[in-house]
Design an enzyme around this catalytic site. Structure first.
Site, PDB file in Angstrom:
ATOM      1  N   GLU A   1       0.917  -1.108  -0.122  1.00 30.53           N
ATOM      2  CA  GLU A   1      -0.093  -0.022   0.061  1.00 30.53           C
ATOM      3  C   GLU A   1       0.739   1.273   0.056  1.00 30.53           C
ATOM      4  O   GLU A   1       1.907   1.230   0.840  1.00 30.53           O
ATOM      5  CB  GLU A   1      -0.976  -0.006   1.139  1.00 30.53           C
ATOM      6  CG  GLU A   1      -1.757   1.180   1.325  1.00 30.53           C
ATOM      7  CD  GLU A   1      -2.552   1.188   2.714  1.00 30.53           C
ATOM      8  OE1 GLU A   1      -3.557   1.879   2.792  1.00 30.53           O
ATOM      9  OE2 GLU A   1      -1.899   0.684   3.696  1.00 30.53           O
TER      10      GLU A   1
ATOM     11  N   LYS B   1     -10.061   0.162  -2.359  1.00 35.84           N
ATOM     12  CA  LYS B   1     -10.151  -0.341  -0.825  1.00 35.84           C
ATOM     13  C   LYS B   1     -11.565   0.075  -0.408  1.00 35.84           C
ATOM     14  O   LYS B   1     -12.258   1.240  -0.624  1.00 35.84           O
ATOM     15  CB  LYS B   1      -9.348   0.687   0.081  1.00 35.84           C
ATOM     16  CG  LYS B   1      -9.235   0.196   1.522  1.00 35.84           C
ATOM     17  CD  LYS B   1      -8.322   0.619   2.474  1.00 35.84           C
ATOM     18  CE  LYS B   1      -8.155   0.436   3.949  1.00 35.84           C
ATOM     19  NZ  LYS B   1      -7.397   1.176   4.734  1.00 35.84           N
TER      20      LYS B   1
ATOM     21  N   CYS C   1      -4.309  -3.057   3.965  1.00 35.50           N
ATOM     22  CA  CYS C   1      -4.034  -2.513   5.382  1.00 35.50           C
ATOM     23  C   CYS C   1      -5.447  -3.281   6.203  1.00 35.50           C
ATOM     24  O   CYS C   1      -5.587  -4.360   6.424  1.00 35.50           O
ATOM     25  CB  CYS C   1      -4.297  -1.188   5.246  1.00 35.50           C
ATOM     26  SG  CYS C   1      -3.455  -0.406   6.839  1.00 35.50           S
TER      27      CYS C   1
END
Length: 532
Positions: A281, A344, A394
């Site tokens: 990321e 995301k 994440c």
């Protein structure tokens, strides 16, 4: 040594039954519960303390008034979450850290309240301690994982079990089943503390041993026969801290240079040719779809290594205030494949977007450092010529449904792209513990790729391979098995958690009836006494 309640009532209301432990004993027990729950989690990894923490809180709150049960649970939650989430203060300051920790502690407070509410049921049938505490903790986590603002599942009991036999239960009922087993083991300990020495105590010891040790014998999903070579590139950042974004070109260059070095080793025959390369990321905080220089850097790395690269990129939008956090498949020669792009789905409130920004600005002057990250609308399925990857970004690894959706969507391996540069090694290891659970839960070999560490590969048994250090550059290459068999947990999905929440509701309702009958019996007894 058993803890026996005092003979005389202390704080119970008339008709409420025997008294709880004295407050001067209950308070340190609640504090110790928070300490035990904290030390069970990474980076300490004393997993066997999780049941102890559950037991200590259960004993401290048993037979108490509801507000006292909440207060003791809240106290344990404060002791747990303030140090556990300390890394959140590095980026946003003390105020968001304090607010998040207090919000999480409220849920532990509700667990204490619920334990106090169930006291009549636990007094009548001591054998209910294990299942009821198991159900309460699963329900607490189910609520905390969803609210407010989409929830924040950090610190679940299941995430403390990376080295424990109970981790294998994840393959059968996911994180909720692991949490249930851990809390039920705590219930066995609590029942032993309240039980006078007797043969029944042997039953609790046997149940405790079964919950703690027996899962080691459970079989896990078999590995697929096909393997592909996957590389993780951890390029590192010029220095830690929030201002690393100001050096985004240096971060991109670090990952490109590490990939070029890998390509040189492949050409020299000292390293395997990868089928896929994973960058973390924010490895390109410059939008490579808009910035030609960034695109050329990535293209050069992909062409040199001769394999597609999954690039973690920040994408701009037509609105300058809005961004997207993406994983983009960048192919050699042909460039970005926009059909194989994952956005995301679950941006983190107060970190990646700011709910109620005008109100939050009154709390912290750092509010406007948080950009507005737009959520994606589809699962992270990335299809390459050699394999299908399940991509989560994440903190999404903490959410059961987001990870499961990639597996049901066809993922052959799982990848977590993350950026830990604004946090610390403790946060990275907490995240890696989640990756370990997901690998077992879904029978898929997994990996975590971080900008600064910790990066690693994880087997379907939860074992960690080729773990990198923190705040260093590292490249890891490994053969990964594809297409493990689908686990029972994957097939069941959210149903074990739904069942636990439903049974918890039944138990709470049953305690209401017991309490009402107790009050009615008490009133009848007073009326008879007056009549005599």
């Amino acid at each position: 040594m058993t803890l026996q309640p005092p003979a005389a009532p202390q704080v119970s209301a008339p008709g409420d039954g025997p008294a709880p432990l004295r407050l001067k004993l209950a308070l340190p027990l609640a504090l110790l519960a928070g300490v035990a729950l904290l030390l069970a989690l990474p980076p300490y990894d004393l997993w066997w303390l999780s049941p102890a923490g559950v037991a200590l809180l259960g004993v401290a709150t048993h037979r108490r008034r509801l507000r006292a049960g909440f207060g003791l649970g809240f106290l344990a939650g404060v002791v747990l979450f303030f140090p556990l989430l300390n890394w959140t203060s590095f980026a946003a300051g003390w105020a968001p850290w304090a607010l998040l920790s207090l919000a999480e502690a409220v849920y532990v407070g509700l667990t204490g309240l619920a334990t106090a509410w169930l006291s009549p049921m636990l007094d009548r049938r001591r054998y209910l301690w294990p299942p009821l505490l198991g159900l309460l903790w699963v329900t607490q986590e189910a609520l905390r994982d969803r609210a407010p603002f989409g929830g924040f599942p950090w610190g679940r009991l299941a995430f403390s079990q990376g080295d424990a036999p109970s981790l294998r239960l994840a393959a059968y009922g996911g994180a909720p089943l692991v949490t249930f087993a851990v809390a039920a083991a705590g219930g066995c300990l609590a029942a032993l503390l309240w039980q006078r020495p007797s043969r029944r105590g042997l039953g609790y010891l046997a149940a405790l041993a079964a919950l703690a040790v027996a899962p080691a014998a459970l079989p896990l999903a078999g590995q697929g026969g096909t393997t592909k070579v996957v590389a993780i590139v951890q390029g590192n950042v010029p220095r830690l801290g929030l201002d690393f974004n100001a050096q985004r070109r240096a971060v991109l260059d670090n990952h490109a240079k590490a990939t070029l070095q890998l390509a040189a080793e492949v050409k020299a025959g000292t390293q395997k040719q990868p089928d896929l390369v994973i960058w973390p990321e924010n490895s390109s905080d410059i939008d490579p779809l808009l910035n030609q220089d960034a695109a050329q850097v990535i293209a050069g790395a992909a062409d040199a290594i001769g394999a597609p690269i999954l690039v973690g990129a920040v994408l701009r939008t037509d609105n300058p205030a809005d961004i997207k956090n993406a994983g983009i498949l960048w192919n050699p020669a042909t460039g970005p494949d926009l059909d194989q792009t994952y956005i995301k789905q679950h941006p983190v409130p107060f970190a990646e977007y700011m709910p109620m920004r005008s109100v939050a600005r009154l709390v912290s002057d750092k509010v406007d450092l948080v950009r507005n990250m737009l959520a994606g609308d589809h699962t992270g399925i990335i299809r390459t010529a050699g394999l299908t990857l399940g991509d989560v970004i994440c903190f999404e690894v903490a959410y059961d449904g987001i990870v499961r959706d990639t597996v049901t969507g066809g993922a052959q391996i799982l990848a977590v792209q993350t950026n830990n540069a604004t946090f610390n090694a403790a946060e990275a290891r907490q995240q890696l513990a989640m990756v370990r659970l997901r690998a077992v839960e879904h029978g898929r070999e997994s990996l975590m790729a971080s900008t600064v560490g910790v990066s690693a590969f994880v087997g379907t048994d939860g074992a960690v391979h080729d773990e990198s250090g923190f705040n260093e550059a590292s490249v890891m290459v490994r053969d990964m098995h594809l297409d493990g068999s689908r686990t029972l947990a994957t097939r069941l999905g959210v149903w074990p958690e739904i069942a636990a929440v439903a049974l918890t509701a039944v138990a709470l309702a049953g305690a209401f009836l017991l309490r009402r009958n107790r009050r009615t019996s008490g009133n009848n007894g007073e009326e008879k006494a007056e009549a005599r």
